[in-house]
Design a protein around this motif. Structure first.
Motif, PDB file in Angstrom:
ATOM      1  N   TYR A 122      -1.792  -1.220   0.912  1.00  0.00           N
ATOM      2  CA  TYR A 122      -0.943  -2.379   1.186  1.00  0.00           C
ATOM      3  C   TYR A 122      -1.799  -3.627   1.395  1.00  0.00           C
ATOM      4  O   TYR A 122      -1.461  -4.715   0.918  1.00  0.00           O
ATOM      5  CB  TYR A 122      -0.099  -2.136   2.435  1.00  0.00           C
ATOM      6  CG  TYR A 122       0.799  -0.932   2.364  1.00  0.00           C
ATOM      7  CD1 TYR A 122       1.952  -0.945   1.604  1.00  0.00           C
ATOM      8  CD2 TYR A 122       0.492   0.238   3.073  1.00  0.00           C
ATOM      9  CE1 TYR A 122       2.787   0.165   1.533  1.00  0.00           C
ATOM     10  CE2 TYR A 122       1.317   1.353   3.011  1.00  0.00           C
ATOM     11  CZ  TYR A 122       2.461   1.305   2.240  1.00  0.00           C
ATOM     12  OH  TYR A 122       3.274   2.396   2.174  1.00  0.00           O
ATOM     13  N   LEU A 123      -2.892  -3.462   2.119  1.00  0.00           N
ATOM     14  CA  LEU A 123      -3.759  -4.607   2.400  1.00  0.00           C
ATOM     15  C   LEU A 123      -4.447  -5.095   1.132  1.00  0.00           C
ATOM     16  O   LEU A 123      -4.541  -6.305   0.897  1.00  0.00           O
ATOM     17  CB  LEU A 123      -4.802  -4.238   3.461  1.00  0.00           C
ATOM     18  CG  LEU A 123      -4.317  -4.213   4.921  1.00  0.00           C
ATOM     19  CD1 LEU A 123      -3.429  -3.025   5.206  1.00  0.00           C
ATOM     20  CD2 LEU A 123      -5.513  -4.185   5.864  1.00  0.00           C
ATOM     21  N   ILE A 124      -4.913  -4.172   0.306  1.00  0.00           N
ATOM     22  CA  ILE A 124      -5.576  -4.561  -0.940  1.00  0.00           C
ATOM     23  C   ILE A 124      -4.593  -5.216  -1.894  1.00  0.00           C
ATOM     24  O   ILE A 124      -4.957  -6.148  -2.630  1.00  0.00           O
ATOM     25  CB  ILE A 124      -6.255  -3.331  -1.578  1.00  0.00           C
ATOM     26  CG1 ILE A 124      -7.367  -2.808  -0.657  1.00  0.00           C
ATOM     27  CG2 ILE A 124      -6.836  -3.679  -2.941  1.00  0.00           C
ATOM     28  CD1 ILE A 124      -7.953  -1.485  -1.094  1.00  0.00           C
ATOM     29  N   THR A 125      -3.347  -4.769  -1.884  1.00  0.00           N
ATOM     30  CA  THR A 125      -2.320  -5.427  -2.702  1.00  0.00           C
ATOM     31  C   THR A 125      -2.164  -6.884  -2.288  1.00  0.00           C
ATOM     32  O   THR A 125      -2.084  -7.785  -3.135  1.00  0.00           O
ATOM     33  CB  THR A 125      -0.971  -4.702  -2.566  1.00  0.00           C
ATOM     34  OG1 THR A 125      -1.118  -3.331  -2.915  1.00  0.00           O
ATOM     35  CG2 THR A 125       0.084  -5.332  -3.468  1.00  0.00           C
ATOM     36  N   GLY A 126      -2.127  -7.117  -0.973  1.00  0.00           N
ATOM     37  CA  GLY A 126      -2.015  -8.487  -0.480  1.00  0.00           C
ATOM     38  C   GLY A 126      -3.222  -9.331  -0.846  1.00  0.00           C
ATOM     39  O   GLY A 126      -3.082 -10.493  -1.252  1.00  0.00           O
ATOM     40  N   VAL A 127      -4.432  -8.770  -0.709  1.00  0.00           N
ATOM     41  CA  VAL A 127      -5.652  -9.493  -1.069  1.00  0.00           C
ATOM     42  C   VAL A 127      -5.635  -9.860  -2.551  1.00  0.00           C
ATOM     43  O   VAL A 127      -5.945 -11.000  -2.936  1.00  0.00           O
ATOM     44  CB  VAL A 127      -6.896  -8.651  -0.744  1.00  0.00           C
ATOM     45  CG1 VAL A 127      -8.157  -9.277  -1.341  1.00  0.00           C
ATOM     46  CG2 VAL A 127      -7.067  -8.505   0.767  1.00  0.00           C
ATOM     47  N   SER A 128      -5.271  -8.919  -3.394  1.00  0.00           N
ATOM     48  CA  SER A 128      -5.260  -9.166  -4.839  1.00  0.00           C
ATOM     49  C   SER A 128      -4.220 -10.213  -5.217  1.00  0.00           C
ATOM     50  O   SER A 128      -4.481 -11.086  -6.059  1.00  0.00           O
ATOM     51  CB  SER A 128      -4.986  -7.862  -5.586  1.00  0.00           C
ATOM     52  OG  SER A 128      -5.969  -6.898  -5.285  1.00  0.00           O
ATOM     53  N   ALA A 129      -3.030 -10.125  -4.604  1.00  0.00           N
ATOM     54  CA  ALA A 129      -1.975 -11.093  -4.911  1.00  0.00           C
ATOM     55  C   ALA A 129      -2.402 -12.505  -4.512  1.00  0.00           C
ATOM     56  O   ALA A 129      -2.196 -13.469  -5.264  1.00  0.00           O
ATOM     57  CB  ALA A 129      -0.681 -10.704  -4.198  1.00  0.00           C
ATOM     58  N   LEU A 130      -3.002 -12.647  -3.339  1.00  0.00           N
ATOM     59  CA  LEU A 130      -3.480 -13.960  -2.901  1.00  0.00           C
ATOM     60  C   LEU A 130      -4.598 -14.470  -3.813  1.00  0.00           C
ATOM     61  O   LEU A 130      -4.681 -15.679  -4.082  1.00  0.00           O
ATOM     62  CB  LEU A 130      -3.968 -13.882  -1.460  1.00  0.00           C
ATOM     63  CG  LEU A 130      -2.881 -13.757  -0.393  1.00  0.00           C
ATOM     64  CD1 LEU A 130      -3.488 -13.406   0.961  1.00  0.00           C
ATOM     65  CD2 LEU A 130      -2.057 -15.036  -0.287  1.00  0.00           C
TER      66      LEU A 130
END
Length: 462
Positions: free
Chosen positions: A411-419
């Motif tokens: 979930y955290l890596i998804t957020g990092v990638s999206a940003l």
């Protein structure tokens, strides 16, 4: 009663994410107004539920989110000052004095040159904040987080499949309307190919990480490559049909948008996701390295087979691109003349008219094609710096959490990638300013941020 209200808010949030892209990516006044109203109602209902029965871990939640929240509301307060008449007459834009003299009536001075546009843009900005707030609150429960990620993958896949159907069917339409621009490019329900490319890129990253989430147990189980594949074939891959379809559809749709900035930022986002999985030790080393190598080959192969459109877009810098670079120079020049106050948030189109030279005069520049420059133009340098600091706090919080946590790093890596995707694309376009695109970003980022606030057992800490 509080639990019923929370269910209404949760499923209302999911419904918003599903429906926001439908009316042209939300880029029509009635659509973004309805979205803002929808979010406002959900926030109020959630507040009522919280008053009736405060959820566990509320103090910890507020402690972890307070810095970006304070920074954000500093910017909101400044935008309100810009649009409110007569608060600080000394810094009001001189256009109000000149208009008063010409009309022979007293007009209340404001910092913004177009109050209606500023209030309208602020409404959408608050809607983004509301989506992030709700996503961060409801993503703290592990079952909610899993459903939220799965649901976003489903929604992004559905819009990609729709776009592919229209594209290969040869129908130059958006819903039942004929396209007026970007004919020959895949745009799904969005008007602009670049905005949809960013949306598809986030969907692609979410699909990849959801697939990893499903396969992670088998991959971490150890054993030979043959044993791992046998374990997957025993049933795990059958559960992975959704992310597999999502990867195929969103990846193909991204290439067929023929958006070079969208494609490039999307591929960088994918590499960031795979590097995050590799170094956060979510995957075994050999699989992490293999996925990174595979992604490189996929990017090269995708570029090779995506047709002439993308190659042409990369191959030369046409006159419109040269005009855009000149536009950036002019926007910087204009913004520097009101660097402390700005011309009013959301007022780029009327505010920039005075600064268009002969080279730019033949076109109407509704947007600056660089979200950072446009925010600088609207709110001034201090507003830009503060809002960037808010996003940086969120970004580094996600990065730090991804490397320190053992569970839920996807979930955290998804957020990092999206940003990363949106942050890079914002240098050359305005995707984040499209309501559905902005809502998708803060939904995914808020979900990642929610997982920072819980312990390894998935419970909010008090």
């Amino acid at each position: 009663m509080p639990e019923i209200l929370r269910k209404i808010v949760f499923y209302g949030l999911l419904a918003l994410i599903a429906l926001a892209p439908l009316p042209f990516g939300g880029n029509v006044p009635w659509a973004w107004s309805l979205m803002s109203l929808w979010v406002g109602v959900l926030v109020v209902v959630d507040a009522v539920a919280c008053l009736l029965s405060p959820p566990e871990g509320e103090r910890r939640f507020l402690k972890r989110i307070k810095i970006p929240m304070i920074l954000f509301f500093i910017v909101v307060a400044w935008i309100v000052v810009q649009a409110t008449p007569g608060i600080v007459p000394a810094i009001a834009h001189p256009i109000w004095h000149e208009a008063s003299a010409q009309l022979g009536i007293d007009l209340a001075p404001r910092v913004t040159i177009a109050p209606d546009l500023t209030w309208d843009a602020l409404m959408v900005l608050l809607a983004y904040a509301g989506v992030f707030w709700l996503s961060a609150r409801y993503g703290r429960r592990r079952e909610n987080a899993s459903l939220m990620l799965k649901f976003f993958v489903l929604v992004s896949t559905a819009y990609a499949v729709y776009g592919l159907t229209v594209f290969f069917g040869g129908w130059e339409t958006i819903l039942w309307y004929n396209k007026t621009a970007y004919r020959g490019d895949l745009t799904s329900t969005f008007i602009n190919r670049n905005s949809y490319a960013t949306y598809a890129a986030i969907g692609l990253v979410a699909s990849i990480l959801y697939l990893v989430k499903i396969l992670a147990r088998d991959l971490r189980g150890g054993g030979s490559t043959r044993q791992i594949i046998r374990n997957m074939a025993d049933g795990t891959l059958a559960r992975a049909w959704l992310p597999l379809v999502g990867i195929l559809s969103t990846g193909t749709a991204l290439m067929l948008t023929h958006s070079r900035a969208g494609f490039t930022s999307g591929m960088i986002g994918v590499f960031v996701a795979l590097l995050g999985l590799r170094f956060a030790k979510t995957l075994p080393v050999r699989f992490g390295n293999g996925l990174i190598a595979g992604a490189v080959l996929l990017a090269v192969g995708g570029f090779a087979i995506s047709g002439g459109g993308l190659e042409e877009r990369f191959g030369y810098l046409d006159s419109s691109q040269r005009n855009r670079m000149h536009l950036y120079d002019q926007v910087l020049t204009a913004a520097s003349q009101a660097s402390a106050t700005g011309y009013g948030y959301g007022t780029f189109e009327p505010g920039f008219r005075l600064f268009k030279d002969l080279r730019l005069s033949g076109l109407t520049w509704n947007l600056a094609h660089n979200s950072y420059l446009e925010f600088y133009f609207g709110t001034g340098l201090y507003g830009l710096v503060i809002i960037i600091c808010a996003f940086v706090c969120i970004f580094f919080g996600l990065v730090k959490g991804a490397f320190l946590r053992v569970h839920d790093t996807t979930y955290l890596i998804t957020g990092v990638s999206a940003l990363t995707i949106v942050g890079l694309h914002a240098l050359t376009d305005f995707s984040i300013q499209m309501p559905a695109m902005g809502a998708a970003l803060v939904f995914v980022a808020g979900l990642g941020y929610a997982r920072i606030i819980v312990d390894t057992k998935g419970r909010s800490r008090p």
